[in-house]
Design an enzyme around this catalytic site. Structure first.
Site, PDB file in Angstrom:
ATOM      1  N   GLY A 233       0.838  -1.198   0.000  1.00  0.00           N
ATOM      2  CA  GLY A 233       0.000   0.000   0.000  1.00  0.00           C
ATOM      3  C   GLY A 233       0.864   1.236   0.000  1.00  0.00           C
TER       4      GLY A 233
ATOM      5  N   GLU B 268      -0.575   1.133  -7.152  1.00  0.00           N
ATOM      6  CA  GLU B 268       0.202   0.292  -6.242  1.00  0.00           C
ATOM      7  C   GLU B 268       0.164  -1.177  -6.659  1.00  0.00           C
ATOM      8  OE1 GLU B 268      -1.581   1.715  -2.743  1.00  0.00           O
ATOM      9  OE2 GLU B 268      -0.433   3.584  -2.903  1.00  0.00           O
TER      10      GLU B 268
ATOM     11  N   GLU C 297       3.564  -3.350  -7.577  1.00  0.00           N
ATOM     12  CA  GLU C 297       3.960  -4.569  -6.869  1.00  0.00           C
ATOM     13  C   GLU C 297       3.943  -5.805  -7.748  1.00  0.00           C
ATOM     14  OE1 GLU C 297       5.085  -4.559  -3.878  1.00  0.00           O
ATOM     15  OE2 GLU C 297       4.436  -2.602  -3.150  1.00  0.00           O
TER      16      GLU C 297
ATOM     17  N   PRO D  24      -7.657   6.085  15.283  1.00  0.00           N
ATOM     18  CA  PRO D  24      -6.618   7.115  15.388  1.00  0.00           C
ATOM     19  C   PRO D  24      -5.255   6.563  15.813  1.00  0.00           C
ATOM     20  CG  PRO D  24      -8.589   7.735  16.638  1.00  0.00           C
ATOM     21  CD  PRO D  24      -8.811   6.346  16.150  1.00  0.00           C
TER      22      PRO D  24
ATOM     23  N   GLU E 166      11.145  -7.029   0.152  1.00  0.00           N
ATOM     24  CA  GLU E 166      10.793  -8.328  -0.392  1.00  0.00           C
ATOM     25  C   GLU E 166       9.283  -8.396  -0.586  1.00  0.00           C
ATOM     26  OE1 GLU E 166      12.118 -11.367   2.278  1.00  0.00           O
ATOM     27  OE2 GLU E 166      11.504 -13.011   0.970  1.00  0.00           O
TER      28      GLU E 166
END
Lengths: 221, 221
Positions: free
Chosen positions: B45, B61, B65, B82, B114
């Site tokens: 992410g 993303e 990846e 939070p 990795e």
DNA sequence: CCAAAAGTGTTAGTGATACACCCATGT
DNA sequence: ACATGGGTGTATCACTAACACTTTTGG
């Protein structure tokens, strides 16, 4: 890497608050009295405070607008089109709530001149992308009515099967066969018989309550 | 009222990328090489850029990846406790993706040493609240398998019913009756017969393709 | 006695499940 | 010939959908 290396968007929660009143499914809208979209209707909502969770933010706004707590509330979807707010980057996490209209005290809060319930069939032009959010919420609402017991959260503790059926008929906008409806609901085994209602202007109905604790929603898929 | 009147949180998208490989349902995890949770496994992410939509951020993303595009991707849920990130207020919009493992080229990107596929039955300790996100994603995945046609997005254009059944058996971790499975799938009326596969080490299967365009997911409730 | 909502069973059709054997191919 | 996955039908059960009349009360 520091968080401040990235430009930070603003984050709001917006609420789609449904209720049933006058034989119609209604949604709460507020009239904005600030720019942008001043004097336009919008879903209630506001900025997430730095120390509150998303759900707490939604609950706080729900309470500010309606004075109710402990009602059905679920996260709906997050909207983040970069152009959805003319002021700049604002991401909103939308929630939907179901409340019993008897318990509501509508209040116009800050930034809002008026709060009003609208039938979902008569929605005015809405600010931002709130039309899209509302349409998504209506789809989800119908789905949840079909496959869970959220409908019960619109009723008082004790209710008749007729009252329950009416709610389904309003949400699905069609008549339902009474015998089949009763058979199905009773076969779920989640209702307890209560007393018989008195003072009905016709044959008094058997009242029922939920066996499990209020607000516990079960899947009936 | 200006946006800057409110403290602004950071916003990320996190991805739960599922695939099937070696007869097991796998999820892609990355090993962090920065604080916090340095050397811990996490969902891939990153921060949402100021001018991209949430979905574009997730797609970007995903591509970084895995090198794949145009796969099944849906928004899952938004997490905003939070305290979920020790650096400060970070809200994440999670997505889940389904990819065909043949097409993947795993790449470790920045901040990651990795990238590896893990069986969902053998997940290591995860950073942040990623365990919760992953569990939520697995529930949603199973649900979607049962009630939509997303499973097909794990297969090549032409596939046999045996291959499809195998995917279901892996996801649900149980054997399915072959005759009933075929009856049900064929009765959906969404498949077109293709040629018969050659060069099988046993009786060659009838191949099928989807009638509707690839990636179009239908509900079979 | 009238109006209004409550309450009640049966039938037919549809979809789900359980279950065992033969087929076509490569080696 | 054998190993491997492909392919096929039937019977039972559970659930859904359609359908009309009687009951209880208040006015």
């Amino acid at each position: 890497m520091k968080l401040s290396d990235f430009e930070q968007p603003s984050v709001t929660t917006d609420l789609v608050i449904f209720t049933i009143k006058e034989n119609s499914l209604k949604v709460l809208l507020v009239k904005r009295n600030v720019e942008p979209f001043k004097d336009k209707w919008a879903l209630p909502g506001g900025f997430v405070r730095i120390d509150e969770s998303l759900e707490d933010s939604a609950k706080r706004e729900l309470f500010e607008e309606t004075g109710v707590k402990n009602v059905y509330l679920e996260q709906l979807y997050s909207f983040g089109n970069p152009k959805r707010d003319p002021r700049g980057r604002v991401i909103t996490i939308s929630y939907f709530a179901l409340i019993n209209s008897e318990k509501v005290k509508l209040k116009a809060s800050t930034d809002v001149s008026e709060a009003k319930l609208f039938s979902v069939s008569k929605i005015p032009l809405l600010a931002f992308d709130h039309k899209e959010i509302l349409e998504y919420a209506i789809k989800r609402l119908k789905w949840k009515f079909e496959y869970t017991t959220i409908a019960f959260s619109l009723l008082p503790k004790k209710f008749s099967l007729g009252e329950l059926q009416k709610i389904y008929e309003i949400v699905f906008e069609k008549k339902i066969d009474k015998r089949n409806f009763r058979k199905k609901i009773l076969s779920l085994g989640i209702l307890k018989k209560e007393s018989i209602k008195k003072d009905a202007p016709h044959r008094p109905p058997q009242l029922y309550s939920l066996k499990n604790k209020i607000g516990e929603i079960i899947n009936i898929l």
